[in-house]
Enzyme design. Sequence first.
Site, PDB file in Angstrom:
ATOM      1  N   ASN A   9      -4.626   0.952 -54.413  1.00 20.09           N
ATOM      2  CA  ASN A   9      -4.995   1.916 -55.450  1.00 20.09           C
ATOM      3  C   ASN A   9      -6.514   2.112 -55.403  1.00 20.09           C
ATOM      4  OD1 ASN A   9      -5.532   3.322 -57.791  1.00 20.09           O
ATOM      5  ND2 ASN A   9      -4.854   1.714 -59.195  1.00 20.09           N
ATOM      6  N   LYS A  11      -8.322   4.068 -57.019  1.00 20.57           N
ATOM      7  CA  LYS A  11      -8.900   4.473 -58.304  1.00 20.57           C
ATOM      8  C   LYS A  11      -9.879   5.637 -58.059  1.00 20.57           C
ATOM      9  CE  LYS A  11      -7.936  -0.061 -60.006  1.00 20.57           C
ATOM     10  NZ  LYS A  11      -8.227  -1.122 -60.944  1.00 20.57           N
ATOM     11  N   HIS A  93      -0.306   2.763 -65.257  1.00 18.33           N
ATOM     12  CA  HIS A  93      -1.391   1.827 -64.920  1.00 18.33           C
ATOM     13  C   HIS A  93      -2.157   1.511 -66.212  1.00 18.33           C
ATOM     14  CE1 HIS A  93      -5.076   0.148 -63.352  1.00 18.33           C
ATOM     15  NE2 HIS A  93      -4.395  -0.118 -62.244  1.00 18.33           N
ATOM     16  N   GLU A  95      -5.159   1.269 -66.872  1.00 17.53           N
ATOM     17  CA  GLU A  95      -6.322   2.122 -67.163  1.00 17.53           C
ATOM     18  C   GLU A  95      -5.886   3.451 -67.776  1.00 17.53           C
ATOM     19  OE1 GLU A  95      -8.064   1.761 -63.264  1.00 17.53           O
ATOM     20  OE2 GLU A  95      -8.452  -0.356 -63.701  1.00 17.53           O
ATOM     21  N   GLY A 171      -9.728  -6.088 -61.870  1.00 22.72           N
ATOM     22  CA  GLY A 171     -11.142  -5.809 -61.614  1.00 22.72           C
ATOM     23  C   GLY A 171     -12.081  -6.845 -62.203  1.00 22.72           C
ATOM     24  N   SER A 210      -6.972  -8.486 -59.189  1.00 25.38           N
ATOM     25  CA  SER A 210      -7.899  -9.295 -58.394  1.00 25.38           C
ATOM     26  C   SER A 210      -7.237 -10.018 -57.227  1.00 25.38           C
ATOM     27  CB  SER A 210      -8.662 -10.274 -59.303  1.00 25.38           C
ATOM     28  OG  SER A 210      -9.450  -9.567 -60.243  1.00 25.38           O
TER      29      SER A 210
HETATM   30  P1  PGA Z   1      -7.952  -4.986 -58.851  1.00 23.18           P
HETATM   31  O1  PGA Z   1      -7.078  -3.779 -59.426  1.00 23.18           O
HETATM   32  O2  PGA Z   1      -7.292  -5.449 -57.573  1.00 23.18           O
HETATM   33  O3  PGA Z   1      -9.319  -4.403 -58.614  1.00 23.18           O
HETATM   34  O4  PGA Z   1      -7.967  -6.054 -59.880  1.00 23.18           O
HETATM   35  C1  PGA Z   1      -5.675  -3.799 -59.363  1.00 23.18           C
HETATM   36  C2  PGA Z   1      -5.107  -2.527 -59.966  1.00 23.18           C
HETATM   37  O5  PGA Z   1      -5.688  -2.014 -60.931  1.00 23.18           O
HETATM   38  O6  PGA Z   1      -4.084  -2.006 -59.504  1.00 23.18           O
END
Ligand code: PGA
Length: 248
Positions: A9, A11, A93, A95, A171, A210
């Site tokens: 992803n 983003k 998601h 976010e 993140g 992460s």
């Molecule tokens: P991240 O994000 O690996 O940066 O923690 C995962 C995601 O939001 O799908």
Amino acid sequence: MRRKWVGGNWKMHGSRQMASRMTGAIVDAEIGDVEVALFPPFPYLREVCAASAGSKIAVGGQDASEHESGAYTGEVSAAMLKDVGCRLALAGHSERRQYHHESDDEVAAKVAQILANDLTAVLCVGETLREREDGRTAEVVSRQLRAVIDRCGITAFGRIVLAYEPVWAIGTGRTASPGQAQEVHALLRSHLGAGDARIGGSTRIVYGGSVKPGNAAELFAQPDIDGGLIGGACLESADFLAICAAAG
Ligand code: PGA
């Protein structure tokens, strides 16, 4: 045996240049027995679809509208994603849930649209840090899953990849321990299995939050973790490919 699945992803990162470079590197790499999907920002979808055409790499949208079409400025429909060559779309998601206030019902409506357009839905569920500390993890993820089961039916999960993404791990560099993740994955699988034993056994439940080359293998070795949804670590093709190798 469930085939492992890894999604990247992006983003709101990257550029056209990065999109072709990244896709090229992933398409050219030797990827083992793992399904791989890339989720670039909308403007780069065609680029990534073209660069990955004929390869094993699938492409998806990071979101899709709950509406079929109409006066919804800024929205992108599942049919449009399909039209430019996507095979999947993310829904729910954290976010989107957090910054765009998407409710469980809206997320379920998005999943319905994605499936109605013959795309695979990648449904994200997960609790916030506060909810975990209050001991509400099981309640929250079960509610988020239930909304989609109620709207789309349990058999719809034949075309859904479920992603457990604890919000506190996204993140932040703070990964859920393999044990913490496995516990929630097992719970989600038992919910699916209660609705339909075959769906419970066959649905891929992937972990996100992460995931890095250094922790992927241990997470993916858990019995109910069928791969990962990768954010930060997918922006470097070498890291993303190392994570795919850990799943393959
Ligand atoms: P991240 O994000 O690996 O940066 O923690 C995962 C995601 O939001 O799908």
